[in-house]
Scaffold this motif. Sequence first.
Motif, short mmCIF file in Angstrom:
data_model
loop_
_atom_site.label_atom_id
_atom_site.label_comp_id
_atom_site.label_asym_id
_atom_site.label_seq_id
_atom_site.Cartn_x
_atom_site.Cartn_y
_atom_site.Cartn_z
N PHE A 131 1.21 15.82 -23.60
CA PHE A 131 2.01 14.61 -23.36
C PHE A 131 3.20 14.60 -24.32
O PHE A 131 3.08 15.05 -25.46
N TRP A 132 4.31 14.07 -23.85
CA TRP A 132 5.44 13.81 -24.73
C TRP A 132 5.56 12.30 -24.90
O TRP A 132 5.33 11.53 -23.93
N TYR A 133 5.93 11.89 -26.10
CA TYR A 133 6.12 10.46 -26.39
C TYR A 133 7.62 10.23 -26.29
O TYR A 133 8.40 10.80 -27.09
N VAL B 109 8.78 14.16 -34.37
CA VAL B 109 9.90 14.89 -34.95
C VAL B 109 10.60 14.03 -36.02
O VAL B 109 10.56 12.79 -35.97
N LEU B 110 11.22 14.74 -36.96
CA LEU B 110 11.67 14.11 -38.21
C LEU B 110 12.43 12.78 -38.10
O LEU B 110 12.07 11.83 -38.80
N PRO B 111 13.44 12.68 -37.23
CA PRO B 111 14.22 11.42 -37.26
C PRO B 111 13.40 10.19 -36.89
O PRO B 111 13.81 9.07 -37.17
N HIS C 279 15.08 9.68 -25.11
CA HIS C 279 14.76 10.10 -26.47
C HIS C 279 13.35 10.68 -26.55
O HIS C 279 12.37 10.00 -26.20
N TYR C 280 13.26 11.91 -27.03
CA TYR C 280 11.97 12.56 -27.28
C TYR C 280 11.54 12.26 -28.71
O TYR C 280 12.30 12.48 -29.66
N ILE C 281 10.33 11.74 -28.86
CA ILE C 281 9.85 11.32 -30.18
C ILE C 281 8.80 12.28 -30.73
O ILE C 281 8.79 12.60 -31.93
N SER D 130 17.39 15.76 -26.57
CA SER D 130 16.72 15.26 -27.78
C SER D 130 15.49 16.10 -28.09
O SER D 130 15.14 16.27 -29.27
N PHE D 131 14.84 16.67 -27.07
CA PHE D 131 13.70 17.55 -27.33
C PHE D 131 14.18 18.80 -28.08
O PHE D 131 13.61 19.16 -29.13
N LEU D 132 15.21 19.44 -27.54
CA LEU D 132 15.67 20.70 -28.16
C LEU D 132 16.18 20.45 -29.58
O LEU D 132 15.86 21.21 -30.50
#
Length: 174
Positions: A67-69, A101-103, A74-76, A20-22
Motif C-alpha cells: 500500500f502507498w499512503y 519519506v523524510l519530508p 503527494h506520496y507519503i 512525489s514518489f520518485l
Amino acid sequence: MDDLARPPRLVPPTTAVRESFLAGERDDHLASGDPADWLDDAHRDFEAFVASRRGVQERWGVPCTTFWYVSGEHYIGTLILRHRLTPELAEVGGHIGYHVVLPWRRQGHATRMLAAGLAESRRLGLDRVLLTCAAGNEPSLRVILANGGVHDGRARGEDRFWIDLTAVHATHSA
Ligand SMILES: CC(C)(COP(=O)(O)OP(=O)(O)OC[C@H]1O[C@@H](n2cnc3c(N)ncnc32)[C@H](O)[C@@H]1OP(=O)(O)O)[C@@H](O)C(=O)NCCC(=O)NCCS
C-alpha cells in the motif's frame, strides 16, 4: 480541493503520485545510503513499476500486499502487509513493514498509516499481527506502542510486538 487538505489514505500503488514518489524515495535513499537500483526501473517506466507492485505479490515466501499512503498527488510512505508468517518472519520481520519519506516525518503519518494498515489486516481476516522493530528505533517503537503493540521479547536485535486486532477494532478504526 487542495491536495494537502485531503486526509491521506492507504491505496494500492498508483501512477497519480509519480513525481512525489520518485523524489521522496530518491532523497530517502540518498540520506540513508541504502542502494536504490530498483528506483532506476521506476524512473524508466513508472507505469510498469506500479503495475508490478499492485495486487498480491509473493515476497519473503508469503503473499504480500503493498500500500502507498497518499494525499492527492503527494506520496507519503509505504506499508507492506504480509498475509502470513514463515518461521523466519515469526522471529524477525513480522506481518507489517512501513516507512515514511523524510519530508513527511514527525507529523503523525506513520502512526495513522499503521492504524489504517491494521484495518487492512483485519479485513484480510487476521486476528493479530506481529511487528518487529530494531532496538533503538525510537520513532518506530512509538508508532507501534501508539497502535497497541505488546512487547514479546527480542530476536536478533529486533524487539517483537503483537497487536491484537480484536481489541484494535474498538480503539483504532481507520
Ligand atoms: C519510523 C517512521 C516510519 C516514523 O514515521 P513518522 O511519520 O515520523 O512517525 P510519527 O510522526 O507517527 O511519529 C511517531 C512518534 O515518534 C516520534 N518521533 C518521530 N521521529 C522521531 C525522531 N527522529 N526521534 C525521536 N522521536 C521521533 C514522534 O514524536 C512520535 O512520538 P509521539 O507519538 O510520542 O508523539 C520513520 O521514521 C521512518 O520511515 N523511518 C525509517 C524506516 C523505519 O524505521 N521503518 C520502521 C521499521 S520497523
